[in-house]
Scaffold this motif. Structure first.
Motif, PDB file in Angstrom:
ATOM      1  N   SER A 170       4.869  15.120   0.821  1.00 12.64           N
ATOM      2  CA  SER A 170       4.047  15.096  -0.379  1.00 12.64           C
ATOM      3  C   SER A 170       4.693  15.801  -1.569  1.00 12.64           C
ATOM      4  O   SER A 170       4.254  15.600  -2.714  1.00 12.64           O
ATOM      5  N   VAL A 171       5.718  16.610  -1.331  1.00 17.23           N
ATOM      6  CA  VAL A 171       6.339  17.350  -2.443  1.00 17.23           C
ATOM      7  C   VAL A 171       7.804  16.971  -2.668  1.00 17.23           C
ATOM      8  O   VAL A 171       8.423  17.452  -3.625  1.00 17.23           O
ATOM      9  N   LYS A 172       8.344  16.119  -1.820  1.00 19.20           N
ATOM     10  CA  LYS A 172       9.751  15.729  -1.978  1.00 19.20           C
ATOM     11  C   LYS A 172       9.988  15.098  -3.344  1.00 19.20           C
ATOM     12  O   LYS A 172       9.203  14.275  -3.811  1.00 19.20           O
ATOM     13  N   GLY A 173      11.071  15.529  -3.981  1.00 19.65           N
ATOM     14  CA  GLY A 173      11.410  15.011  -5.300  1.00 19.65           C
ATOM     15  C   GLY A 173      10.733  15.739  -6.442  1.00 19.65           C
ATOM     16  O   GLY A 173      11.103  15.551  -7.606  1.00 19.65           O
ATOM     17  N   ARG A 174       9.761  16.583  -6.123  1.00 22.10           N
ATOM     18  CA  ARG A 174       9.060  17.342  -7.165  1.00 22.10           C
ATOM     19  C   ARG A 174       9.261  18.851  -7.014  1.00 22.10           C
ATOM     20  O   ARG A 174       9.326  19.563  -8.012  1.00 22.10           O
ATOM     21  N   PHE A 175       9.347  19.322  -5.802  1.00 22.97           N
ATOM     22  CA  PHE A 175       9.503  20.754  -5.539  1.00 22.97           C
ATOM     23  C   PHE A 175      10.924  21.036  -5.047  1.00 22.97           C
ATOM     24  O   PHE A 175      11.520  20.223  -4.332  1.00 22.97           O
ATOM     25  N   THR A 176      11.429  22.203  -5.427  1.00 17.02           N
ATOM     26  CA  THR A 176      12.737  22.638  -4.964  1.00 17.02           C
ATOM     27  C   THR A 176      12.646  24.075  -4.469  1.00 17.02           C
ATOM     28  O   THR A 176      12.221  24.962  -5.224  1.00 17.02           O
ATOM     29  N   ALA A 177      13.025  24.276  -3.228  1.00 16.57           N
ATOM     30  CA  ALA A 177      13.044  25.622  -2.649  1.00 16.57           C
ATOM     31  C   ALA A 177      14.478  26.133  -2.634  1.00 16.57           C
ATOM     32  O   ALA A 177      15.427  25.370  -2.426  1.00 16.57           O
ATOM     33  N   SER A 178      14.621  27.434  -2.856  1.00 15.82           N
ATOM     34  CA  SER A 178      15.947  28.047  -2.829  1.00 15.82           C
ATOM     35  C   SER A 178      15.825  29.488  -2.364  1.00 15.82           C
ATOM     36  O   SER A 178      14.739  30.080  -2.419  1.00 15.82           O
ATOM     37  N   ARG A 179      16.934  30.039  -1.914  1.00 17.85           N
ATOM     38  CA  ARG A 179      16.945  31.425  -1.457  1.00 17.85           C
ATOM     39  C   ARG A 179      18.054  32.200  -2.144  1.00 17.85           C
ATOM     40  O   ARG A 179      19.140  31.671  -2.364  1.00 17.85           O
ATOM     41  N   ASP A 180      17.752  33.450  -2.433  1.00 23.43           N
ATOM     42  CA  ASP A 180      18.759  34.407  -2.857  1.00 23.43           C
ATOM     43  C   ASP A 180      18.940  35.355  -1.674  1.00 23.43           C
ATOM     44  O   ASP A 180      18.112  36.235  -1.431  1.00 23.43           O
ATOM     45  N   TYR A 181      20.031  35.160  -0.935  1.00 17.64           N
ATOM     46  CA  TYR A 181      20.219  35.915   0.305  1.00 17.64           C
ATOM     47  C   TYR A 181      20.447  37.407   0.032  1.00 17.64           C
ATOM     48  O   TYR A 181      20.020  38.250   0.812  1.00 17.64           O
ATOM     49  N   ALA A 182      21.071  37.710  -1.065  1.00 15.59           N
ATOM     50  CA  ALA A 182      21.337  39.117  -1.385  1.00 15.59           C
ATOM     51  C   ALA A 182      20.050  39.880  -1.692  1.00 15.59           C
ATOM     52  O   ALA A 182      19.959  41.083  -1.464  1.00 15.59           O
ATOM     53  N   LYS A 183      19.057  39.162  -2.215  1.00 16.44           N
ATOM     54  CA  LYS A 183      17.800  39.801  -2.610  1.00 16.44           C
ATOM     55  C   LYS A 183      16.675  39.557  -1.610  1.00 16.44           C
ATOM     56  O   LYS A 183      15.535  39.966  -1.858  1.00 16.44           O
ATOM     57  N   ASN A 184      16.952  38.884  -0.513  1.00 18.36           N
ATOM     58  CA  ASN A 184      15.908  38.542   0.475  1.00 18.36           C
ATOM     59  C   ASN A 184      14.721  37.863  -0.207  1.00 18.36           C
ATOM     60  O   ASN A 184      13.554  38.205   0.048  1.00 18.36           O
ATOM     61  N   THR A 185      15.030  36.930  -1.072  1.00 14.31           N
ATOM     62  CA  THR A 185      14.000  36.288  -1.890  1.00 14.31           C
ATOM     63  C   THR A 185      14.058  34.777  -1.717  1.00 14.31           C
ATOM     64  O   THR A 185      15.142  34.197  -1.600  1.00 14.31           O
ATOM     65  N   VAL A 186      12.882  34.168  -1.724  1.00 11.96           N
ATOM     66  CA  VAL A 186      12.780  32.714  -1.700  1.00 11.96           C
ATOM     67  C   VAL A 186      11.983  32.271  -2.914  1.00 11.96           C
ATOM     68  O   VAL A 186      11.042  32.956  -3.343  1.00 11.96           O
ATOM     69  N   TYR A 187      12.398  31.150  -3.485  1.00  7.11           N
ATOM     70  CA  TYR A 187      11.756  30.609  -4.679  1.00  7.11           C
ATOM     71  C   TYR A 187      11.219  29.209  -4.386  1.00  7.11           C
ATOM     72  O   TYR A 187      11.718  28.502  -3.503  1.00  7.11           O
ATOM     73  N   LEU A 188      10.221  28.831  -5.167  1.00 14.50           N
ATOM     74  CA  LEU A 188       9.719  27.467  -5.097  1.00 14.50           C
ATOM     75  C   LEU A 188       9.518  26.985  -6.537  1.00 14.50           C
ATOM     76  O   LEU A 188       8.591  27.442  -7.218  1.00 14.50           O
ATOM     77  N   GLN A 189      10.387  26.107  -6.974  1.00 19.06           N
ATOM     78  CA  GLN A 189      10.240  25.486  -8.286  1.00 19.06           C
ATOM     79  C   GLN A 189       9.396  24.239  -8.112  1.00 19.06           C
ATOM     80  O   GLN A 189       9.768  23.327  -7.358  1.00 19.06           O
ATOM     81  N   MET A 190       8.266  24.204  -8.798  1.00 17.06           N
ATOM     82  CA  MET A 190       7.320  23.100  -8.659  1.00 17.06           C
ATOM     83  C   MET A 190       7.233  22.353  -9.978  1.00 17.06           C
ATOM     84  O   MET A 190       6.800  22.919 -10.983  1.00 17.06           O
ATOM     85  N   ASN A 191       7.653  21.108  -9.976  1.00 19.43           N
ATOM     86  CA  ASN A 191       7.614  20.255 -11.158  1.00 19.43           C
ATOM     87  C   ASN A 191       6.659  19.092 -10.930  1.00 19.43           C
ATOM     88  O   ASN A 191       6.293  18.798  -9.798  1.00 19.43           O
ATOM     89  N   SER A 192       6.294  18.439 -12.016  1.00 16.66           N
ATOM     90  CA  SER A 192       5.402  17.273 -11.946  1.00 16.66           C
ATOM     91  C   SER A 192       4.175  17.578 -11.086  1.00 16.66           C
ATOM     92  O   SER A 192       3.798  16.788 -10.210  1.00 16.66           O
ATOM     93  N   LEU A 193       3.558  18.699 -11.356  1.00 15.11           N
ATOM     94  CA  LEU A 193       2.439  19.140 -10.537  1.00 15.11           C
ATOM     95  C   LEU A 193       1.243  18.209 -10.674  1.00 15.11           C
ATOM     96  O   LEU A 193       0.985  17.653 -11.759  1.00 15.11           O
TER      97      LEU A 193
END
Length: 120
Positions: free
Chosen positions: A62-85
C-alpha cells in the motif's frame, strides 16, 4: 534502558509529505532491524516498512512508490519519508527495532507512537 523516540508526525493535506524520524538510545550493542508500523482506528497494527542491517528496505504494498525508509547507522536512527499521502494513511505510526542491549539478548522495542493525519 533502551528507548525509541519518534518525531515528525502531524496533520497534512492529501498529496502532501511528512518525514518521520526514530532514534534508538541507551545501552545498545547491535541492531538487527529497524522499521515502522502503523495502526489506524479499529484496525490491527500493520508493517509499513522495515530495513535489516545492510539490507534494502521492505515495504507494504500500500505504500510502495510513495514512502521511502532509510537508516543512519551511525546515529541508530530510522527515517520514513512519506510522499503523496492519502487519507487512508491516517494512523498512529510506531517505530520498531530488534536489537541487543546490555542484557545480551535480542529483543523487540517499540516507540511511543506518533500521529499522522491526512485530511483536507
Amino acid at each position: 534502558q533502551v528507548q525509541l523516540v519518534e518525531s515528525g508526525g502531524g496533520l497534512v493535506q492529501p498529496g502532501g509529505s511528512l518525514r518521520l524520524s526514530c532514534a534508538a538510545s541507551g545501552s545498545i550493542f547491535s541492531i538487527r532491524l529497524m522499521g515502522w508500523y502503523r495502526q489506524a482506528p479499529g484496525k490491527e497494527r500493520e508493517l509499513v516498512a522495515s530495513i535489516g542491517t545492510g539490507d534494502n528496505p521492505n515495504y507494504a504494498n500500500s505504500v510502495k512508490g510513495r514512502f521511502t525508509a532509510s537508516r543512519d547507522y551511525a546515529k541508530n536512527t530510522v527515517y520514513l519519508q512519506m510522499n503523496s499521502l492519502k487519507p487512508e494513511d491516517t494512523a498512529v505510526y510506531y517505530c520498531n527495532a530488534e536489537l541487543r542491549g546490555s542484557s545480551d539478548v535480542w529483543r523487540n522495542y517499540w516507540g511511543q507512537g506518533t500521529q499522522v493525519t491526512v485530511s483536507s
